[in-house]
Motif scaffolding. Structure first.
Motif, PDB file in Angstrom:
ATOM      1  N   ASP A 158      -0.082  -2.515  -4.821  1.00 53.77           N
ATOM      2  CA  ASP A 158      -1.353  -3.067  -5.282  1.00 53.77           C
ATOM      3  C   ASP A 158      -2.535  -2.274  -4.730  1.00 53.77           C
ATOM      4  N   LEU A 159      -2.236  -1.181  -4.016  1.00 56.30           N
ATOM      5  CA  LEU A 159      -3.240  -0.198  -3.612  1.00 56.30           C
ATOM      6  C   LEU A 159      -2.550   1.136  -3.403  1.00 56.30           C
ATOM      7  N   ILE A 160      -3.108   2.195  -3.973  1.00 50.98           N
ATOM      8  CA  ILE A 160      -2.671   3.575  -3.727  1.00 50.98           C
ATOM      9  C   ILE A 160      -3.855   4.286  -3.107  1.00 50.98           C
ATOM     10  N   ILE A 161      -3.633   4.900  -1.950  1.00 54.99           N
ATOM     11  CA  ILE A 161      -4.766   5.505  -1.253  1.00 54.99           C
ATOM     12  C   ILE A 161      -4.427   6.916  -0.795  1.00 54.99           C
ATOM     13  N   GLY A 162      -5.387   7.831  -0.984  1.00 59.03           N
ATOM     14  CA  GLY A 162      -5.228   9.214  -0.558  1.00 59.03           C
ATOM     15  C   GLY A 162      -6.542   9.719   0.017  1.00 59.03           C
ATOM     16  N   GLN A 163      -6.651   9.783   1.332  1.00 54.04           N
ATOM     17  CA  GLN A 163      -7.876  10.234   1.984  1.00 54.04           C
ATOM     18  C   GLN A 163      -7.739  11.660   2.503  1.00 54.04           C
ATOM     19  N   TYR A 164      -6.745  11.915   3.344  1.00 52.32           N
ATOM     20  CA  TYR A 164      -6.459  13.306   3.729  1.00 52.32           C
ATOM     21  C   TYR A 164      -5.557  13.849   2.626  1.00 52.32           C
ATOM     22  N   ALA A 165      -6.195  14.242   1.527  1.00 52.09           N
ATOM     23  CA  ALA A 165      -5.454  14.479   0.294  1.00 52.09           C
ATOM     24  C   ALA A 165      -6.171  15.504  -0.575  1.00 52.09           C
ATOM     25  N   GLY A 166      -5.438  15.980  -1.569  1.00 54.63           N
ATOM     26  CA  GLY A 166      -5.998  16.896  -2.556  1.00 54.63           C
ATOM     27  C   GLY A 166      -5.640  16.446  -3.955  1.00 54.63           C
ATOM     28  N   LEU A 167      -5.719  15.132  -4.203  1.00 56.15           N
ATOM     29  CA  LEU A 167      -5.382  14.612  -5.529  1.00 56.15           C
ATOM     30  C   LEU A 167      -6.219  15.288  -6.606  1.00 56.15           C
ATOM     31  N   LYS A 168      -5.571  15.698  -7.671  1.00 60.75           N
ATOM     32  CA  LYS A 168      -6.265  16.209  -8.844  1.00 60.75           C
ATOM     33  C   LYS A 168      -6.652  15.031  -9.738  1.00 60.75           C
ATOM     34  N   GLU A 169      -7.591  15.266 -10.648  1.00 60.50           N
ATOM     35  CA  GLU A 169      -8.049  14.165 -11.483  1.00 60.50           C
ATOM     36  C   GLU A 169      -6.918  13.624 -12.357  1.00 60.50           C
ATOM     37  N   LYS A 170      -6.035  14.501 -12.807  1.00 61.71           N
ATOM     38  CA  LYS A 170      -4.914  14.027 -13.625  1.00 61.71           C
ATOM     39  C   LYS A 170      -3.995  13.129 -12.802  1.00 61.71           C
ATOM     40  N   ASP A 171      -3.820  13.467 -11.492  1.00 57.95           N
ATOM     41  CA  ASP A 171      -3.051  12.591 -10.610  1.00 57.95           C
ATOM     42  C   ASP A 171      -3.710  11.221 -10.545  1.00 57.95           C
ATOM     43  N   TYR A 172      -5.024  11.247 -10.305  1.00 57.68           N
ATOM     44  CA  TYR A 172      -5.762  10.000 -10.152  1.00 57.68           C
ATOM     45  C   TYR A 172      -5.653   9.126 -11.401  1.00 57.68           C
ATOM     46  N   VAL A 227       0.840  -1.197   0.000  1.00 54.47           N
ATOM     47  CA  VAL A 227       0.000   0.000   0.000  1.00 54.47           C
ATOM     48  C   VAL A 227       0.875   1.247   0.000  1.00 54.47           C
ATOM     49  N   VAL A 228       0.578   2.160  -0.898  1.00 49.25           N
ATOM     50  CA  VAL A 228       1.253   3.459  -0.956  1.00 49.25           C
ATOM     51  C   VAL A 228       0.262   4.537  -0.538  1.00 49.25           C
ATOM     52  N   CYS A 229       0.677   5.386   0.391  1.00 46.74           N
ATOM     53  CA  CYS A 229      -0.165   6.490   0.874  1.00 46.74           C
ATOM     54  C   CYS A 229       0.211   7.769   0.142  1.00 46.74           C
ATOM     55  N   VAL A 230      -0.704   8.315  -0.632  1.00 46.82           N
ATOM     56  CA  VAL A 230      -0.464   9.603  -1.285  1.00 46.82           C
ATOM     57  C   VAL A 230      -1.189  10.726  -0.554  1.00 46.82           C
ATOM     58  N   GLY A 231      -1.959  10.396   0.470  1.00 43.08           N
ATOM     59  CA  GLY A 231      -2.473  11.381   1.406  1.00 43.08           C
ATOM     60  C   GLY A 231      -1.455  11.584   2.518  1.00 43.08           C
ATOM     61  N   LEU A 232      -1.795  12.444   3.464  1.00 42.34           N
ATOM     62  CA  LEU A 232      -0.802  12.887   4.440  1.00 42.34           C
ATOM     63  C   LEU A 232      -0.849  12.180   5.783  1.00 42.34           C
ATOM     64  N   THR A 233      -1.907  11.407   6.063  1.00 40.05           N
ATOM     65  CA  THR A 233      -2.035  10.808   7.394  1.00 40.05           C
ATOM     66  C   THR A 233      -2.480   9.352   7.376  1.00 40.05           C
ATOM     67  N   GLU A 234      -2.639   8.735   6.221  1.00 42.58           N
ATOM     68  CA  GLU A 234      -3.232   7.406   6.124  1.00 42.58           C
ATOM     69  C   GLU A 234      -2.442   6.319   6.829  1.00 42.58           C
ATOM     70  N   GLN A 235      -1.146   6.552   7.046  1.00 40.99           N
ATOM     71  CA  GLN A 235      -0.334   5.513   7.673  1.00 40.99           C
ATOM     72  C   GLN A 235      -0.862   5.108   9.041  1.00 40.99           C
ATOM     73  N   ASP A 236      -1.467   6.051   9.769  1.00 37.43           N
ATOM     74  CA  ASP A 236      -1.954   5.725  11.111  1.00 37.43           C
ATOM     75  C   ASP A 236      -3.070   4.693  11.067  1.00 37.43           C
ATOM     76  N   ALA A 237      -4.062   4.913  10.222  1.00 36.09           N
ATOM     77  CA  ALA A 237      -5.179   3.974  10.139  1.00 36.09           C
ATOM     78  C   ALA A 237      -4.706   2.613   9.644  1.00 36.09           C
ATOM     79  N   LEU A 238      -3.767   2.602   8.716  1.00 41.88           N
ATOM     80  CA  LEU A 238      -3.243   1.332   8.222  1.00 41.88           C
ATOM     81  C   LEU A 238      -2.517   0.571   9.332  1.00 41.88           C
ATOM     82  N   LEU A 239      -1.651   1.261  10.071  1.00 40.65           N
ATOM     83  CA  LEU A 239      -0.916   0.608  11.143  1.00 40.65           C
ATOM     84  C   LEU A 239      -1.852   0.069  12.220  1.00 40.65           C
ATOM     85  N   ALA A 240      -2.941   0.788  12.461  1.00 37.87           N
ATOM     86  CA  ALA A 240      -3.907   0.326  13.454  1.00 37.87           C
ATOM     87  C   ALA A 240      -4.511  -1.019  13.062  1.00 37.87           C
ATOM     88  N   LEU A 241      -4.472  -1.349  11.774  1.00 41.18           N
ATOM     89  CA  LEU A 241      -5.015  -2.614  11.278  1.00 41.18           C
ATOM     90  C   LEU A 241      -3.919  -3.637  10.977  1.00 41.18           C
TER      91      LEU A 241
END
Length: 353
Positions: free
Chosen positions: A138-152, A72-86
């Motif tokens: 095999d997963l890229i996730i950005g929740q606390y993020a501002g991904l633009k559509e071109k990024d996506y 899993v790659v985090c492209v948002g700024l805080t997702e690592q915490d929720a992932l580690l919790a799991l």
């Protein structure tokens, strides 16, 4: 020892929304070989029965995952915490502000265990597409993020990508909704729901223990291009509301499209009309501080400042995740209680940790 955070990175969320350059179609030209996260993916908790396939809606459509991701790659700024919790250690995280090995901070480090530290990505010149591709996620996730559509669109060519919610401003989704989305993406929705429920109960218990918070207004502000007011969709503002305070929409406006607004430094005097002001780095702009020092809010002690000198607590206050919230509450709630009483003789407790 916790390294001091960088104020430039603290304000990165503002820059991403307003100033970030467009993502180059060819990605970046930096070395794409990862410095970390290049080995075998760590063993994560097994996915829950019936968790897959799962389809997750987001700002740019829907993403379907057929099985539990391992890299899993985090492209948002805080997702690592929720992932580690799991029990999921990401292979890469995105640098925001502050500093810690692999951008895993004290409130989350115990959950890292002996796993390899994540690669740390930079987003100041756009999403590092080539580096992300080299990590073979095999997963890229950005929740606390501002991904633009071109990024996506580019990232989706590498791996299934779950962008931020389209129901809120970028960087404006509630912490619990972001966490639950992450839980669904990695096949552990029930475990995440239980964790979210526990943390929300801790917040509710803190609010119940301080009925004086009810009916009071509170605001998070920082000196930035004058006075920056964090809006009602910002996670820091949401936390104050969850603790019983009200957002002072009659003073600073309630319907903000983004997560905050820069106002002229003279508007600092309007903080007199707010019950409690939570400053971030008050001392960083003498002109703003001068205006505030002349207010009744300052004279009555209806404020406190969280600054870089507060180390990990300063970073945790802005993370607002299932792991950082309990870490913050034990320091934050006593500070709020000291400020809300309007007695300048009440000294808020030290917050550094």
């Amino acid at each position: 020892m916790t390294a001091r955070p960088s104020r430039r990175r603290f304000l990165a969320g503002l820059s991403v929304l307003a100033l970030a350059p467009a993502l180059a179609a060819c990605g970046d030209d930096t070395d794409s070989s990862p410095a970390g996260g290049s080995g075998a993916a760590p063993e994560a908790e097994p996915s829950e029965s019936g968790a897959f396939p799962v389809t997750i809606a987001h700002k740019y459509g829907e993403t379907t995952l057929e099985q539990a991701p391992k890299r899993v790659v985090c492209v948002g700024l805080t997702e690592q915490d929720a992932l580690l919790a799991l029990g999921v250690v990401p292979v890469a995280v995105t640098k925001w502000f502050g500093d810690a090995p692999g951008y895993i901070f004290p409130w989350a480090q115990d959950l890292l265990g002996d796993a390899e530290l994540p690669e740390v990505l930079e987003d100041t010149n756009g999403v590092q597409v080539e580096k992300i591709a080299a990590l073979q996620p095999d997963l890229i996730i950005g929740q606390y993020a501002g991904l633009k559509e071109k990024d996506y669109q580019l990232l989706s060519q590498i791996a299934p990508t779950v962008a931020q919610s389209g129901d809120y401003a970028d960087y404006g989704a509630p912490w619990d909704e972001m966490a639950l989305t992450i839980g669904r993406a990695v096949g552990q929705p029930d475990k995440m729901q239980a964790l979210v429920d526990d943390v929300k109960q801790q917040v509710a218990d803190a609010a119940a223990a301080h009925p004086e918070f009810q009916g009071q207004s509170a605001l998070v502000v920082t000196p930035y291009e004058g006075l920056f007011v964090y809006g009602p969709e910002d996670s820091r503002s949401r936390m104050l509301v969850d603790l019983g305070f009200a957002f002072p929409s009659e003073v600073f406006g309630g319907d903000q499209e983004e997560f905050g607004t820069s106002l002229s430094a003279e508007r600092t005097s309007d903080l007199d009309r707010v019950g409690v002001t939570v400053w971030l780095d008050l001392e960083s702009d003498p002109s703003v501080k001068k205006v505030y020092d002349e207010t009744g809010s300052a004279a009555e002690g209806r404020f406190f400042d969280i600054s870089e000198d507060d180390g990990a607590y300063y970073v945790a206050h802005s993370f607002v995740t299932p792991l950082s919230i309990p870490y913050v509450l034990e320091r934050y709630v006593p500070q709020l209680a000291a400020a809300v009483d309007g007695d300048p003789a009440t000294v808020p407790p030290e917050a550094a940790a």
